[in-house]
Design an enzyme around this catalytic site. Structure first.
Site, PDB file in Angstrom:
ATOM      1  N   SER A  42       0.829  -1.213   0.000  1.00 38.44           N
ATOM      2  CA  SER A  42       0.000   0.000   0.000  1.00 38.44           C
ATOM      3  C   SER A  42       0.857   1.253   0.000  1.00 38.44           C
ATOM      4  O   SER A  42       1.705   1.436   0.886  1.00 38.44           O
ATOM      5  CB  SER A  42      -0.886   0.045   1.247  1.00 38.44           C
ATOM      6  OG  SER A  42      -1.931  -0.857   1.132  1.00 38.44           O
ATOM      7  N   HIS A  75      -3.273   1.025  -4.961  1.00 35.41           N
ATOM      8  CA  HIS A  75      -2.788  -0.184  -5.637  1.00 35.41           C
ATOM      9  C   HIS A  75      -3.183  -0.108  -7.119  1.00 35.41           C
ATOM     10  O   HIS A  75      -4.373  -0.157  -7.442  1.00 35.41           O
ATOM     11  CB  HIS A  75      -3.411  -1.447  -5.018  1.00 35.41           C
ATOM     12  CG  HIS A  75      -2.865  -1.801  -3.671  1.00 35.41           C
ATOM     13  ND1 HIS A  75      -1.864  -2.731  -3.504  1.00 35.41           N
ATOM     14  CD2 HIS A  75      -3.159  -1.350  -2.435  1.00 35.41           C
ATOM     15  CE1 HIS A  75      -1.582  -2.836  -2.204  1.00 35.41           C
ATOM     16  NE2 HIS A  75      -2.360  -2.008  -1.543  1.00 35.41           N
ATOM     17  N   HIS A  99      -5.867  -8.917  -2.184  1.00 36.95           N
ATOM     18  CA  HIS A  99      -6.025  -9.299  -0.780  1.00 36.95           C
ATOM     19  C   HIS A  99      -7.201 -10.253  -0.590  1.00 36.95           C
ATOM     20  O   HIS A  99      -8.215 -10.159  -1.277  1.00 36.95           O
ATOM     21  CB  HIS A  99      -6.276  -8.060   0.089  1.00 36.95           C
ATOM     22  CG  HIS A  99      -5.233  -6.995   0.002  1.00 36.95           C
ATOM     23  ND1 HIS A  99      -5.230  -6.043  -0.997  1.00 36.95           N
ATOM     24  CD2 HIS A  99      -4.156  -6.730   0.784  1.00 36.95           C
ATOM     25  CE1 HIS A  99      -4.194  -5.227  -0.816  1.00 36.95           C
ATOM     26  NE2 HIS A  99      -3.525  -5.629   0.253  1.00 36.95           N
ATOM     27  N   TYR A 101      -9.209 -10.017   1.863  1.00 35.79           N
ATOM     28  CA  TYR A 101     -10.384  -9.248   2.324  1.00 35.79           C
ATOM     29  C   TYR A 101     -11.181  -8.655   1.166  1.00 35.79           C
ATOM     30  O   TYR A 101     -12.321  -8.239   1.346  1.00 35.79           O
ATOM     31  CB  TYR A 101      -9.985  -8.157   3.334  1.00 35.79           C
ATOM     32  CG  TYR A 101      -9.133  -7.037   2.785  1.00 35.79           C
ATOM     33  CD1 TYR A 101      -9.658  -6.069   1.932  1.00 35.79           C
ATOM     34  CD2 TYR A 101      -7.793  -6.934   3.118  1.00 35.79           C
ATOM     35  CE1 TYR A 101      -8.882  -5.038   1.435  1.00 35.79           C
ATOM     36  CE2 TYR A 101      -7.003  -5.916   2.643  1.00 35.79           C
ATOM     37  CZ  TYR A 101      -7.562  -4.969   1.787  1.00 35.79           C
ATOM     38  OH  TYR A 101      -6.782  -3.964   1.289  1.00 35.79           O
ATOM     39  N   GLU A 102     -10.571  -8.590  -0.028  1.00 31.49           N
ATOM     40  CA  GLU A 102     -11.322  -8.083  -1.187  1.00 31.49           C
ATOM     41  C   GLU A 102     -12.352  -9.113  -1.655  1.00 31.49           C
ATOM     42  O   GLU A 102     -13.114  -8.863  -2.581  1.00 31.49           O
ATOM     43  CB  GLU A 102     -10.358  -7.731  -2.323  1.00 31.49           C
ATOM     44  CG  GLU A 102      -9.486  -6.528  -2.011  1.00 31.49           C
ATOM     45  CD  GLU A 102      -8.434  -6.271  -3.086  1.00 31.49           C
ATOM     46  OE1 GLU A 102      -8.747  -5.588  -4.070  1.00 31.49           O
ATOM     47  OE2 GLU A 102      -7.291  -6.770  -2.937  1.00 31.49           O
ATOM     48  N   ALA A 129       2.502  -2.278   4.045  1.00 32.64           N
ATOM     49  CA  ALA A 129       2.260  -1.294   5.095  1.00 32.64           C
ATOM     50  C   ALA A 129       1.689  -2.080   6.273  1.00 32.64           C
ATOM     51  O   ALA A 129       0.852  -2.955   6.071  1.00 32.64           O
ATOM     52  CB  ALA A 129       1.260  -0.262   4.612  1.00 32.64           C
ATOM     53  N   MET A 233      -2.512  -7.027   6.561  1.00 39.38           N
ATOM     54  CA  MET A 233      -3.541  -7.833   5.897  1.00 39.38           C
ATOM     55  C   MET A 233      -3.037  -8.496   4.608  1.00 39.38           C
ATOM     56  O   MET A 233      -3.817  -8.752   3.691  1.00 39.38           O
ATOM     57  CB  MET A 233      -4.746  -6.946   5.573  1.00 39.38           C
ATOM     58  CG  MET A 233      -5.283  -6.171   6.762  1.00 39.38           C
ATOM     59  SD  MET A 233      -6.587  -5.056   6.263  1.00 39.38           S
ATOM     60  CE  MET A 233      -6.669  -3.947   7.681  1.00 39.38           C
ATOM     61  N   SER A 234      -1.738  -8.739   4.544  1.00 39.65           N
ATOM     62  CA  SER A 234      -1.207  -9.293   3.284  1.00 39.65           C
ATOM     63  C   SER A 234       0.035 -10.128   3.572  1.00 39.65           C
ATOM     64  O   SER A 234       0.235 -10.609   4.682  1.00 39.65           O
ATOM     65  CB  SER A 234      -0.841  -8.143   2.336  1.00 39.65           C
ATOM     66  OG  SER A 234       0.260  -7.428   2.860  1.00 39.65           O
ATOM     67  N   ASN A 257       1.461   3.112  11.039  1.00 36.03           N
ATOM     68  CA  ASN A 257       0.687   3.599  12.185  1.00 36.03           C
ATOM     69  C   ASN A 257       1.030   2.717  13.389  1.00 36.03           C
ATOM     70  O   ASN A 257       1.434   1.580  13.210  1.00 36.03           O
ATOM     71  CB  ASN A 257      -0.822   3.539  11.896  1.00 36.03           C
ATOM     72  CG  ASN A 257      -1.264   2.141  11.479  1.00 36.03           C
ATOM     73  OD1 ASN A 257      -0.961   1.679  10.381  1.00 36.03           O
ATOM     74  ND2 ASN A 257      -1.967   1.463  12.360  1.00 36.03           N
ATOM     75  N   HIS A 282      -6.913   4.396   6.677  1.00 40.33           N
ATOM     76  CA  HIS A 282      -6.181   4.107   5.439  1.00 40.33           C
ATOM     77  C   HIS A 282      -5.465   5.365   4.945  1.00 40.33           C
ATOM     78  O   HIS A 282      -4.383   5.287   4.372  1.00 40.33           O
ATOM     79  CB  HIS A 282      -7.141   3.555   4.379  1.00 40.33           C
ATOM     80  CG  HIS A 282      -6.430   2.984   3.175  1.00 40.33           C
ATOM     81  ND1 HIS A 282      -5.483   1.975   3.265  1.00 40.33           N
ATOM     82  CD2 HIS A 282      -6.496   3.293   1.853  1.00 40.33           C
ATOM     83  CE1 HIS A 282      -5.014   1.686   2.062  1.00 40.33           C
ATOM     84  NE2 HIS A 282      -5.608   2.484   1.185  1.00 40.33           N
TER      85      HIS A 282
HETATM   86  N1  HPA Z   1      -3.611  -3.166  10.959  1.00 39.84           N
HETATM   87  C1  HPA Z   1      -3.718  -4.008   9.918  1.00 39.84           C
HETATM   88  N2  HPA Z   1      -3.232  -3.726   8.717  1.00 39.84           N
HETATM   89  C2  HPA Z   1      -2.578  -2.558   8.566  1.00 39.84           C
HETATM   90  C3  HPA Z   1      -2.429  -1.650   9.618  1.00 39.84           C
HETATM   91  C4  HPA Z   1      -2.972  -1.970  10.882  1.00 39.84           C
HETATM   92  O1  HPA Z   1      -2.882  -1.214  11.869  1.00 39.84           O
HETATM   93  N3  HPA Z   1      -1.731  -0.592   9.124  1.00 39.84           N
HETATM   94  C5  HPA Z   1      -1.469  -0.872   7.819  1.00 39.84           C
HETATM   95  N4  HPA Z   1      -1.987  -2.059   7.471  1.00 39.84           N
END
Ligand code: HPA
Length: 307
Positions: A42, A75, A99, A101-102, A129, A233-234, A257, A282
């Protein structure tokens, strides 16, 4: 692609995808045998800027049989073939990953890795990320992944579930050394000694959560207890499939983050903390990725140049 697709059907999809891509790259001699696959996370699509301006070949996912579209902002959704670094190493960049989740199956999200194996690519560099769950991590830090926790996998949502694709690899794939030690050393040497980057670089464990929600505070505390330094998530499905194909793996998380793990404010308190303190978004992920991406690009170029 249905979840219960037969191995024969999946192998045909892999072959069709690789034949289609081969027919597009074979005319350009310098690009026809890519050595490294780079998966851009990301906001990290800027890695593509490190490629020499020519020759380049771009193939949007809809033009590759079996490939799904990338639906996430940040993306792009294409394969980019080009040369990187002074040694002009031929690479295949995946700009925009797919992903779970998509709504895609693991066979769909990891098809590009099977394709890379069919192109005889031997090394995969994965970026993502991620949220920092280790209390010592701060936004903008990097983490070289040395191990992972496949949280959905332990509960049965595993990319290698189903009949084994034995032309690629073994039924019971060991993962105790999934993240190549020599590549991790190379990364640290390049970042610290050659490029002299001042950005903090950690080494640690990435926990794969299926998403798409960011974690609750209680989930963040659980991830810490399990030993996860970062959560995202990847990456893990792609790494597992790459190892199943016997490819070498290096993976890098950009901490975009810091995940909030403190107890939520109690409604019984007189002066509770504000609710949104530290809430992940995001937009924050993309902003931090943008700010740090130049360093990530430089390191990836320096590492891939040696492969
Ligand atoms: N959690 C899950 N996936 C992420 C995060 C997060 O805090 N930051 C970037 N991708």
């Amino acid at each position: 692609m249905a979840e219960n697709i037969t191995p024969e059907e999946y192998l045909k999809i892999i072959t069709d995808a690789s034949n289609s891509v081969k027919s597009r790259i074979e005319a350009e001699k310098q690009l026809s045998n890519p050595r490294v696959m780079i998966i851009c996370g990301s906001g990290l699509g800027g890695i593509a800027d490190q490629l020499h301006s020519e020759p380049r070949i771009e193939i949007p996912y809809p033009e590759i049989p079996g490939f799904k579209e990338s639906t996430v902002p940040g993306h792009a959704g294409k394969l980019l073939f080009g040369l990187i670094g002074p040694k002009k190493v031929p690479v295949m960049c995946m700009l925009g990953r797919l992903h779970f989740y998509e709504g895609y199956t693991f066979q769909e999200t990891t098809l590009p890795v099977r394709l890379a194996s069919k192109l005889n690519i031997e090394t995969v560099v994965v970026t993502n990320a991620a949220g920092g769950t280790n209390p010592g991590f701060k936004s903008g830090d990097l983490m070289v992944i040395s191990d992972h926790i496949n949280f959905p996998g332990l509960a049965g949502y595993h990319p290698l579930r189903g009949p084994n694709l034995s032309e690629f690899g073994t039924r019971f794939q060991p993962l105790s050394d999934a993240y190549d030690f020599e590549l991790r050393k190379l990364f640290f040497n390049k970042a610290r000694h050659e490029l002299k980057l001042t950005r903090t670089i950690h080494e640690g464990t990435y926990l794969f959560a299926a998403g798409p929600t960011f974690e609750t505070r209680a989930e963040v505390r659980m991830i810490r207890m399990l030993g996860g330094d970062a959560v995202g998530m990847s990456t893990v499905p792609e790494v597992i499939v790459a190892r199943h194909c016997n490819m070498r793996v290096m993976a890098l998380s950009l901490i975009t983050n810091t995940a909030v793990g403190e107890e939520p404010p109690s409604a019984f308190e007189e002066n509770p903390k504000p609710l949104d303190e530290g809430m992940a978004s995001h937009a924050e992920v993309l902003e931090t990725a943008d700010e740090a991406s130049k360093d990530v690009q430089k390191i990836i170029e320096a590492v891939v140049n040696e492969l």
